[in-house]
Design an enzyme around this catalytic site. Structure first.
Site, PDB file in Angstrom:
ATOM      1  N   SER A 153       0.794  -1.342  -0.098  1.00  0.00           N
ATOM      2  CA  SER A 153       0.027   0.028  -0.014  1.00  0.00           C
ATOM      3  C   SER A 153       0.839   1.493   0.032  1.00  0.00           C
ATOM      4  O   SER A 153       2.033   1.102   0.209  1.00  0.00           O
ATOM      5  CB  SER A 153      -0.782   0.034   1.292  1.00  0.00           C
ATOM      6  OG  SER A 153      -1.103   1.244   1.556  1.00  0.00           O
ATOM      7  N   TYR A 166      -2.445  -1.236  10.450  1.00  0.00           N
ATOM      8  CA  TYR A 166      -2.460  -1.248   8.923  1.00  0.00           C
ATOM      9  C   TYR A 166      -0.912  -0.937   8.415  1.00  0.00           C
ATOM     10  O   TYR A 166      -0.274  -1.401   7.649  1.00  0.00           O
ATOM     11  CB  TYR A 166      -3.564  -0.358   8.321  1.00  0.00           C
ATOM     12  CG  TYR A 166      -3.881  -0.774   6.761  1.00  0.00           C
ATOM     13  CD1 TYR A 166      -4.424  -1.869   6.280  1.00  0.00           C
ATOM     14  CD2 TYR A 166      -3.284   0.397   6.158  1.00  0.00           C
ATOM     15  CE1 TYR A 166      -4.627  -1.875   5.171  1.00  0.00           C
ATOM     16  CE2 TYR A 166      -3.362  -0.130   4.643  1.00  0.00           C
ATOM     17  CZ  TYR A 166      -4.124  -1.050   4.541  1.00  0.00           C
ATOM     18  OH  TYR A 166      -4.247  -1.391   2.907  1.00  0.00           O
TER      19      TYR A 166
END
Ligand code: BGC
Length: 268
Positions: A153, A166
């Site tokens: 990401s 995350y």
């Protein structure tokens, strides 16, 4: 017809019942790969993905497994061996978010995200490497012994308040990927990552559903639009194909320029 970049390749895509994983599974099949569509709980959706692929003349099967558990990975790799006769490409994609302000974040939510987004990718990659070695190099099939794509990401690099679990997992994926790539390149195992920015999927509905949210989000995207799962899938096809044979240990950002510090456009 365009060249089928993944003709004859056998691929496993984890977390492929929806979002980016689903788009990758479909694009891989379109590019000529046979695909195992892994899911954890969304059976109907995963079977629909496999069914859609079959209807378009491709080969796909849906396989249930929790990738954060070693037993889940065993099931998954057993299925790919049985159904497709081996594996050429792993896309370690399964991931989720459990967001909370730092001091509100429960240990359960910390662990869940690390387990799925980081440990799950580690377990699948480890098993894939073992299988690549057992299979041996088949230069007719590919110049690589095997190929692994991690789904990272932009948050492997951009700190993310309210999402420490995350961001920590994706930061971990970055160095997992790079360290593996360094260790395994001499065996002709190619390890890389795709790193999406804001892509319209169920994981981030809050960020694009309302006009107000969209407007805020677009300020972070120099290219001026929110990404579609297919934007990521097209890049994944190339990175998994032998067209990118000399690309090793790289993160390919697919983010409309989100990594370019857009807040500095008018300041600094
Ligand atoms: C997250 C999304 C977020 C995007 C950009 C992704 O990795 O899963 O929720 O919109 O990064 O911030």
């Amino acid at each position: 017809m365009t060249k089928q970049l993944l003709a004859g390749q056998r691929a496993l895509v984890t977390g492929a019942s929806s979002g980016i994983g689903r788009a990758i599974a479909c694009a891989f099949a379109e590019a000529g790969a046979s695909v195992v569509v892994n899911y954890r709980s969304s059976r109907e959706e995963a079977e629909q993905v496999a069914c859609d692929i079959q209807q378009r003349g491709g080969k796909a099967i849906a396989v249930q497994a929790d990738v954060s558990e070693p037993e889940g990975c065993d099931t998954l790799f057993g299925a790919i061996e049985r159904e497709l006769g081996g594996i050429d490409v792993l896309v370690a994609n399964a991931g989720l978010q459990r967001d909370a302000a730092f001091t509100e974040m429960s240990l359960g939510d910390w662990r869940k995200v690390i387990d799925v987004n980081l440990t799950g990718q580690f377990l699948c990659a480890q098993e894939a490497v073992r299988r690549f070695r057992q299979q041996g190099l088949d230069s007719q099939r590919s110049p690589a012994l095997g190929k692994i794509l991690f789904t990272s990401s932009v948050h492997q690099a951009i700190p993310w308040a309210g999402h420490v679990n995350y961001a920590a997992a994706k930061g971990g994926v970055k160095l997992l990927m790079e360290s593996m790539a360094q260790e395994l390149a001499e065996e002709k195992i190619r390890v890389n990552a795709i790193a999406p920015g804001a892509i319209k999927t169920a994981i981030n509905t809050d960020a694009w559903e309302s006009e107000e949210a969209q407007e805020k989000l677009l300020k972070l995207i120099p290219y001026g639009r929110i990404g579609e799962p297919e934007d990521v899938a097209k890049a994944a096809v190339w990175l998994a194909s032998d067209e990118s044979d000399y690309v090793v240990g790289t993160t390919l950002f697919i983010d409309g320029g989100m990594m370019l510090y857009p807040a500095f456009r008018e300041g600094g």
